[in-house]
Design an enzyme around this catalytic site. Structure first.
Site: not given
Ligand code: ZN
Length: 504
Positions: A298, A268-269, A272
């Site tokens: 997101e 997830h990060e 980003h």
């Protein structure tokens, strides 16, 4: 205007200098959340307050603002669409917005939300709603004042939403999120009725931390995250931050008893981080070097975490590698069992632990309630009851206490009203972007099963990252996918993936 370039450079020089200060504050803040010893806190807070004050002063500097107004007006007329004009118009929009907020209100909000967060952190473990309630009332009163100062056309919520999702209105967001809720409730019910049961228990075995770290870094790098322009460190609540044009920090937390915790937060990060690393570095600090919105950010994290990272194709490639790192935990587990386990769906109480199908229902509850709180239609005193009723309606679960109910998120105490819908918009955008990418790049899943992620990343670079803040999120989605933001691709994706797993 003969000296346009020179004047433009002066405007930019001021912005770039402000960014140097803001990035220095960001380094201190990153350190606070990763390595700083506990007793260093009070001094760090003083440093951060000083830097925040300097940054705010520079951003609202009236001389600079007057020059910006003049140059932006000229560029708008004489050089429409040019990169310099895009930067000037975005800077003007930000400047005008900042300027509308009275200094006293900014300070009162900073102070009240800081206290409200402390009260929230202390009273939540004790389930003490009554201690928190007056603070939430204070925060909401200030947020109403803030919204009135900023101004809006239709709905007071629009004024706050603009900070997180520029150009989006409450009516537009409702039009896409509300129908989504009904369809998701039906899907959750069909999954609950399915004879196929997934077994997440196998994820609760022993997963040595050092091996989790090795596998997580390896996968992040294969996705395209550059460790020459970034780092991975440990924190309590994972986040991603950019400390300079070539310095993107991602964070995770390790749980040796639960595999998904670190692995999927790294994906997830890293998502980003890929967005931040893909923004034009030469425009760093300026709008063209900045991300579009929280929702778009997101979308980038969710698509790597979920569309890619929870797909069977991805695990065809990754599972043999995971087995080398965790020979004991995975000795008797098949690829298919593992894939089903990481896609387990079950209505639950806590948003941050929710699966992909139920997640947006948690958001809908918050989105509805914060609109009603802001307009005053719902009193803070009646909030817990309203929260519980909506959890029953949307998720079919009984809320046993406020810690796992209305007090579970930090957002409202921090003054982040209007933030929640960006999580769902991110999921929506991710599905739309993936659909368009699949149309244009070809068989993505085949590529993932061979560990090839560059074609997908390249598509995102071209259609999302390289534009910086040139477009509003809805415009960017229209450009990249050919349609305005809409819920159908997300529903199709969820029906496709979970229909296959649960044989619906
Ligand atoms: Zn995120």
């Amino acid at each position: 205007m003969h000296d346009f370039q020179q004047r433009y450079q002066q405007i930019c020089q001021h912005v770039r200098q402000t960014q140097r200060l803001a990035a220095a504050a960001e380094v201190l803040s990153w350190d606070e959340h990763t390595y700083m010893p506990p007793e260093a806190g009070p001094y760090r807070a003083e440093q951060l307050q000083l830097l925040a004050g300097l940054v705010h002063q520079r951003r609202t500097d009236p001389d600079w603002g007057a020059q910006l107004e003049e140059l932006a007006a000229w560029a708008e007329e004489h050089r429409p669409g040019e990169p310099e004009t895009v930067n000037l118009l975005r800077l003007r929009r930000d400047w005008r917005r900042q300027k509308r907020l009275p200094q006293e209100l900014v300070e009162e909000l900073a102070h009240t939300t800081s206290r409200a967060q402390q009260v929230w952190a202390e009273s939540r473990p004790r389930n003490d709603w009554n201690a928190f309630r007056p603070w939430l009332e204070k925060v909401l009163k200030l947020k109403r004042q803030q919204a009135e100062a900023l101004g809006y056309q239709q709905h007071i919520y629009d004024a706050l939403l603009e900070d997180y999702e520029p150009g989006a209105t409450t009516a537009q967001v409702r039009a896409v999120l509300e129908p989504l809720g009904e369809s998701l409730r039906q899907l959750v019910q069909r999954i609950a009725d399915s004879p196929v049961k997934t077994a997440p228990g196998l994820l609760h075995r022993h997963w040595p931390r050092s091996e989790q770290e090795k596998l997580g870094c390896f996968v992040a790098e294969q996705l395209g995250f550059s460790f020459r322009r970034g780092r991975l460190d440990v924190t309590a609540h994972p986040f991603c931050t950019r400390l300079g044009p070539h310095d993107v920090r991602i964070t995770t937390r390790y749980d040796e008893q639960f595999f998904p915790s670190a692995f999927f937060s790294i994906l997830h990060e890293a998502g980003h981080g890929l967005y931040e690393q893909g923004l034009p570095a030469q425009e760093y600090g300026l709008p063209l070097g900045d991300s579009v919105s929280l929702g778009m950010h997101e979308s980038q994290s969710r698509l790597w975490e979920n569309h890619v990272g929870r797909s069977l194709a991805f695990w065809r490639w990754c599972f043999p590698k995971a087995r080398q790192h965790f020979p004991q935990a995975l000795a008797d587990v098949s690829l298919e069992e593992f894939h089903r386990a990481v896609n387990h769906v079950e209505p639950s109480l806590v948003r941050v632990e929710a699966d992909e199908v139920t997640y947006n229902l948690h958001i809908l509850v918050r989105f509805e309630l914060e609109q009603e709180l802001l307009t005053g239609q719902l009193a803070v005193a009646d909030l817990p009851e309203a929260w519980n009723a909506r959890y029953e309606h949307y998720l079919g679960v009984q809320v046993p206490d406020v810690a796992r109910g209305v007090m579970q998120d930090v957002h409202w105490s921090a003054g982040l009203v209007g933030y929640f819908p960006t999580y769902s918009l991110g999921n929506l955008y991710a599905a739309q972007l993936m659909e368009a990418a699949a149309r244009e790049v070809g068989p993505l899943e085949e590529q993932w099963s061979r560990g090839e992620f560059a074609p997908l990343l390249e598509w995102m670079r071209q259609h999302v990252h390289h534009h910086g803040r040139r477009y509003d999120p809805a415009e960017l989605i229209q450009q990249a996918t050919g349609s305005p933001p809409r819920a159908e691709p997300l529903l199709e994706y969820l029906h496709g993936r979970f229909g296959a797993i649960y044989q619906l």
